[in-house]
Design a protein around this motif. Structure first.
Motif, short mmCIF file in Angstrom:
data_model
loop_
_atom_site.label_atom_id
_atom_site.label_comp_id
_atom_site.label_asym_id
_atom_site.label_seq_id
_atom_site.Cartn_x
_atom_site.Cartn_y
_atom_site.Cartn_z
N GLU A 34 0.78 -1.32 0.21
CA GLU A 34 -0.07 -0.04 -0.02
C GLU A 34 0.83 1.20 -0.01
N SER A 35 2.15 1.34 0.37
CA SER A 35 3.04 2.34 0.40
C SER A 35 3.40 2.67 -0.98
N SER A 36 3.31 1.86 -1.80
CA SER A 36 3.72 2.09 -3.30
C SER A 36 2.66 2.99 -3.95
N PRO A 37 3.19 3.71 -4.90
CA PRO A 37 2.28 4.49 -5.74
C PRO A 37 1.43 3.81 -6.64
N GLY A 38 0.09 4.38 -6.64
CA GLY A 38 -0.82 3.71 -7.44
C GLY A 38 -1.36 2.60 -6.99
N VAL A 39 -1.45 2.12 -5.57
CA VAL A 39 -1.65 0.91 -5.02
C VAL A 39 -2.66 1.23 -3.75
N ARG A 40 -3.70 0.53 -3.61
CA ARG A 40 -4.63 0.86 -2.45
C ARG A 40 -5.18 -0.30 -2.01
N PRO A 41 -5.76 -0.62 -0.65
CA PRO A 41 -6.45 -1.85 -0.41
C PRO A 41 -7.86 -1.85 -0.91
N SER A 42 -8.22 -3.11 -1.39
CA SER A 42 -9.45 -3.55 -1.79
C SER A 42 -10.66 -3.13 -0.77
N PRO A 43 -11.70 -2.53 -1.20
CA PRO A 43 -12.63 -2.15 -0.14
C PRO A 43 -13.58 -3.47 0.29
N ASP A 44 -13.31 -4.36 -0.72
CA ASP A 44 -14.01 -5.93 -0.40
C ASP A 44 -13.16 -6.71 0.84
N ASP A 45 -11.93 -6.90 0.63
CA ASP A 45 -11.14 -7.49 1.71
C ASP A 45 -9.94 -7.15 2.24
N GLY A 46 -9.63 -5.78 1.61
CA GLY A 46 -8.20 -5.19 1.90
C GLY A 46 -7.00 -5.58 1.36
N ARG A 47 -7.15 -6.40 0.42
CA ARG A 47 -6.03 -6.86 -0.47
C ARG A 47 -5.44 -5.75 -1.17
N PRO A 48 -4.10 -5.48 -1.47
CA PRO A 48 -3.61 -4.50 -2.40
C PRO A 48 -4.07 -4.64 -4.00
N THR A 49 -4.45 -3.52 -4.47
CA THR A 49 -5.16 -3.56 -5.78
C THR A 49 -4.48 -2.18 -6.50
#
Length: 399
Positions: A34-49
């Motif tokens: 999640e600290s990388s640019p363009g990556v955020r946690p999924s609103p469904d289960d929190g996995r990086p997307t």
């Protein structure tokens, strides 16, 4: 009856100092995805997307609002059009803007020079479109000079904001602290970015053996030697196209082995790599066993079915009611055969499978929206006859 003395404990207390020392000697975890640019946690289960560069496609991917890291997406297309190639260019352009490492297989540098130009963030682009629609709905032209309610006289004299719209606002608000997840691009412009020169172009070399061996080695070396917080995007346009790949590439023992190795890379570096592949169904239909195996080895499978390109067909699609007067008519249908549902406990839903979706390619965006037919219309001759004869008389009505 107990014979233990009351002033003697059962056992001495455990010494906790070695445990603390061991905990202090453990190495710290590396940077989170999640600290990388363009990556955020999924609103469904929190996995990086990460974003595919197309907001409507992100919303379609099993509720994750993006493509989950470590997953692949296969896009199939019928006919001689190249709508799937446009999705790949959005996907690659988004990776370049976010600073990701983009690996393009089978294409030369000219393909990277034709990436669409950057307009700004996708949220700002949608706000500008909504603002234009609101301006068209105003009652009278004189209300445009009035400010908001309670703003006073100075509210109507506030100058319009100027500057580069592609930059995220920096004066307070959540947009100032959060980096953009998805951007908007213009197909009539060309992308100019410092990271454009760092794209990795992997050619398909003719070989007596499998031509995918050198591709896999180069991908594995590039990913393993990169920093742990680097996000990689693997772009494979027009897989098995005879103009790009030699005849040995279409052999099942070579292609399926490459897809297995690609899946192993996605599993090994699950928090760093994504892949998007396109294949022309006009050359390799879905009824063939080779394409079926490709679908099984991919996490997501979508099919683009463009409408026939003719003046009569275009007029029929425009009058079909699928688009309003302000919207553009759809260019084809999109079928979702498989979505990246992660595990049996959830982690993504396949509720969009089987729905009717249409896609529209405009100058600035590739949009996917639900497709619905207009309500059944009555007899035109009867309507014209009723309009000519006027309303029926009261005596002619039967109750």
């Amino acid at each position: 009856m107990s014979f233990r003395k009351r002033n003697i404990g059962l056992s001495p207390g455990a010494d906790r100092t070695p445990v603390a020392n061991i905990a202090a000697q453990q190495p710290q975890a590396g940077p989170s995805p999640e600290s990388s640019p363009g990556v955020r946690p999924s609103p469904d289960d929190g996995r990086p997307t990460t974003s595919t560069g197309t907001p409507s496609l992100d919303n379609l991917l099993a509720g994750h609002a993006g493509l989950a890291l470590g997953k692949s997406l296969l896009i199939e297309e019928n006919g001689t059009t190249d709508f799937a190639g446009t999705l790949l260019r959005y996907y690659a352009a988004e990776g370049v803007v976010q600073g990701h490492k983009v690996h393009v297989i089978g294409m030369m540098e000219q393909w990277g020079r034709n990436l669409p130009g950057l307009i700004g963030t996708a949220d700002l682009a949608e706000e500008n479109v909504d603002r234009r629609k609101e301006e068209k709905m105003k009652i009278a032209w004189r209300y445009e000079r009035l400010g908001e309610f309670g703003a006073g006289v100075s509210g109507s004299r506030v100058p319009a904001a100027t500057g580069d719209k592609s930059q995220v606002p920096t004066e307070g608000g959540p947009a100032a602290t959060q980096a953009a997840f998805c951007h908007a691009f213009d197909l009539t412009k060309r992308l100019t970015h410092p990271s454009l020169s760092s794209m990795d172009y992997i050619p398909v070399m003719p070989s007596r053996e499998s031509p995918y061996i050198s591709i896999h080695k180069r991908l594995q070396t590039a990913i393993a030697s990169s920093p742990p917080n680097t996000i990689h995007r693997i772009v494979i346009p027009s897989l098995l196209n005879p103009a790009i790949y030699p005849p040995a590439a279409s052999q099942p023992e070579n292609l399926l082995q490459f897809l297995h190795s690609l899946r192993a890379l996605l599993t090994t570096y699950a928090n760093r790599v994504t892949a998007m592949i396109t294949i022309p169904l006009s050359l390799y239909p879905r009824s063939s066993g080779l394409v079926r195996w490709m679908e099984l080895l991919s996490d997501g499978v979508m099919e683009l079915c463009p409408f026939p390109h003719s003046p009569d067909a275009a007029a029929a699609n425009a009058m079909s009611g699928a688009a309003t007067a302000q919207e553009e008519p759809p260019h084809g249908m999109l079928k979702t055969h498989r979505l990246p549902v992660m595990h049996e406990r959830g982690g993504g839903s396949d509720q969009n499978i089987g729905e009717d979706w249409a896609f529209t390619l405009s100058r600035r965006k590739f949009e996917i929206k639900p497709f619905s037919l207009p309500p059944a219309e009555g007899d035109h001759e009867a309507q014209q006859g009723g309009a000519a004869g006027g309303m029926p008389k009261k005596a002619d009505l039967e109750f």
